[in-house]
Design a protein around this motif. Structure first.
Motif, PDB file in Angstrom:
ATOM      1  N   GLY A  46       0.798  -1.231   0.000  1.00  0.00           N
ATOM      2  CA  GLY A  46       0.000   0.000   0.000  1.00  0.00           C
ATOM      3  C   GLY A  46       0.827   1.275   0.000  1.00  0.00           C
ATOM      4  O   GLY A  46       0.289   2.365   0.181  1.00  0.00           O
ATOM      5  N   LYS A  47       2.137   1.147  -0.185  1.00  0.00           N
ATOM      6  CA  LYS A  47       2.994   2.348  -0.178  1.00  0.00           C
ATOM      7  C   LYS A  47       3.719   2.506  -1.519  1.00  0.00           C
ATOM      8  O   LYS A  47       4.054   1.511  -2.182  1.00  0.00           O
ATOM      9  N   THR A  48       3.945   3.751  -1.880  1.00  0.00           N
ATOM     10  CA  THR A  48       4.616   4.055  -3.147  1.00  0.00           C
ATOM     11  C   THR A  48       5.676   5.130  -2.920  1.00  0.00           C
ATOM     12  O   THR A  48       5.484   6.035  -2.102  1.00  0.00           O
ATOM     13  N   TRP A  49       6.762   5.000  -3.665  1.00  0.00           N
ATOM     14  CA  TRP A  49       7.824   6.016  -3.611  1.00  0.00           C
ATOM     15  C   TRP A  49       7.615   7.054  -4.713  1.00  0.00           C
ATOM     16  O   TRP A  49       7.405   6.703  -5.876  1.00  0.00           O
ATOM     17  N   LEU A  50       7.701   8.308  -4.313  1.00  0.00           N
ATOM     18  CA  LEU A  50       7.721   9.406  -5.285  1.00  0.00           C
ATOM     19  C   LEU A  50       9.018  10.175  -5.076  1.00  0.00           C
ATOM     20  O   LEU A  50       9.569  10.167  -3.978  1.00  0.00           O
ATOM     21  N   THR A  51       9.481  10.828  -6.122  1.00  0.00           N
ATOM     22  CA  THR A  51      10.642  11.698  -5.980  1.00  0.00           C
ATOM     23  C   THR A  51      10.185  13.140  -6.098  1.00  0.00           C
ATOM     24  O   THR A  51       9.557  13.519  -7.090  1.00  0.00           O
ATOM     25  N   LEU A  52      10.464  13.919  -5.057  1.00  0.00           N
ATOM     26  CA  LEU A  52      10.120  15.346  -5.083  1.00  0.00           C
ATOM     27  C   LEU A  52      11.391  16.140  -5.358  1.00  0.00           C
ATOM     28  O   LEU A  52      12.417  15.928  -4.712  1.00  0.00           O
ATOM     29  N   SER A  53      11.279  17.050  -6.319  1.00  0.00           N
ATOM     30  CA  SER A  53      12.433  17.862  -6.703  1.00  0.00           C
ATOM     31  C   SER A  53      12.184  19.324  -6.355  1.00  0.00           C
ATOM     32  O   SER A  53      11.068  19.826  -6.509  1.00  0.00           O
ATOM     33  N   SER A  54      13.216  19.984  -5.902  1.00  0.00           N
ATOM     34  CA  SER A  54      13.107  21.405  -5.541  1.00  0.00           C
ATOM     35  C   SER A  54      12.696  22.236  -6.756  1.00  0.00           C
ATOM     36  O   SER A  54      13.166  22.000  -7.868  1.00  0.00           O
ATOM     37  N   THR A  55      11.827  23.211  -6.547  1.00  0.00           N
ATOM     38  CA  THR A  55      11.426  24.096  -7.637  1.00  0.00           C
ATOM     39  C   THR A  55      12.277  25.366  -7.642  1.00  0.00           C
ATOM     40  O   THR A  55      12.125  26.218  -8.513  1.00  0.00           O
TER      41      THR A  55
END
Ligand SMILES: [Zn+2]
Length: 195
Positions: A86-95
């Motif tokens: 039930g978990k997923t990895w996302l990559t967040l990048s600085s704007t």
């Protein structure tokens, strides 16, 4: 014969305009993607570090295990965690181009539906605001740096665009168009004189 020379000149001019048009489109698009939305204050901000991705990856050890709130663009792909149902990895990048960086964020599968676009070279990904627990070296995930999300909010929809504006890319095209225009005019003037 003058009308023929004139039409040739107009054709060449149209070519120049056609070359210049993508410049205007790319420029307008670049402006659109410059929107920045300020994070909202959370009601329980007494224990909340509203921080930047840049600060987290240039780790200050005092952040370890603390609740953080970060805002960033979703880039790359969503990756299901095989061991954590039930978990997923996302990559967040600085704007913020002056403070670049990206960080892995573990979210619930349900949160993935908030992402309408994954950032790539021709796309701006959805901007998400994530509140969660920061781990400098996560014991659950083989020592990776991550944020375990408690809440995820979409701030801005993603968008697809042609290309980032870079004037240098258009310079060779403009030169070729200008040379073509001059040659076309010269050719018709010379032709007219010979006839
Ligand atoms: Zn972890």
């Amino acid at each position: 014969m003058k009308s023929r020379a004139l039409s040739a000149a107009l054709c060449a001019l149209a070519l120049v305009v056609a070359c210049a048009l993508p410049t205007a489109a790319a420029w307008a698009d670049d402006n659109d993607s410059a929107n920045v939305i300020n994070p909202l204050q959370m009601p329980d901000n007494s224990f909340l570090y509203d921080t930047s991705i840049y600060d987290l990856i240039n780790a200050d050890p005092t952040y370890e295990g603390s609740t953080v709130q970060i805002t960033g663009e979703v880039v790359g792909d969503a990756v299901h965690d095989l061991e954590d149902e039930g978990k997923t990895w996302l990559t967040l990048s600085s704007t913020d181009k002056k403070a670049p960086g990206s960080i892995s964020v573990l979210v619930d599968d349900d949160d993935v539906s908030l992402v309408d676009t994954y950032g790539a070279f021709d796309k701006t990904g959805t901007i998400l605001r994530v509140k969660g627990t920061y781990h400098l070296s996560c014991s659950e995930h083989e020592g990776t740096m991550d944020v375990h999300a408690d809440s995820v909010t979409a701030v801005t929809e993603g968008q697809t665009h042609e290309e980032e504006f870079d004037f240098d890319d258009f310079v060779p095209g403009i030169i070729v168009c200008a040379v073509g225009l001059v040659l076309a005019i010269a050719y018709y003037i010379m032709r007219e004189r010979n006839l």
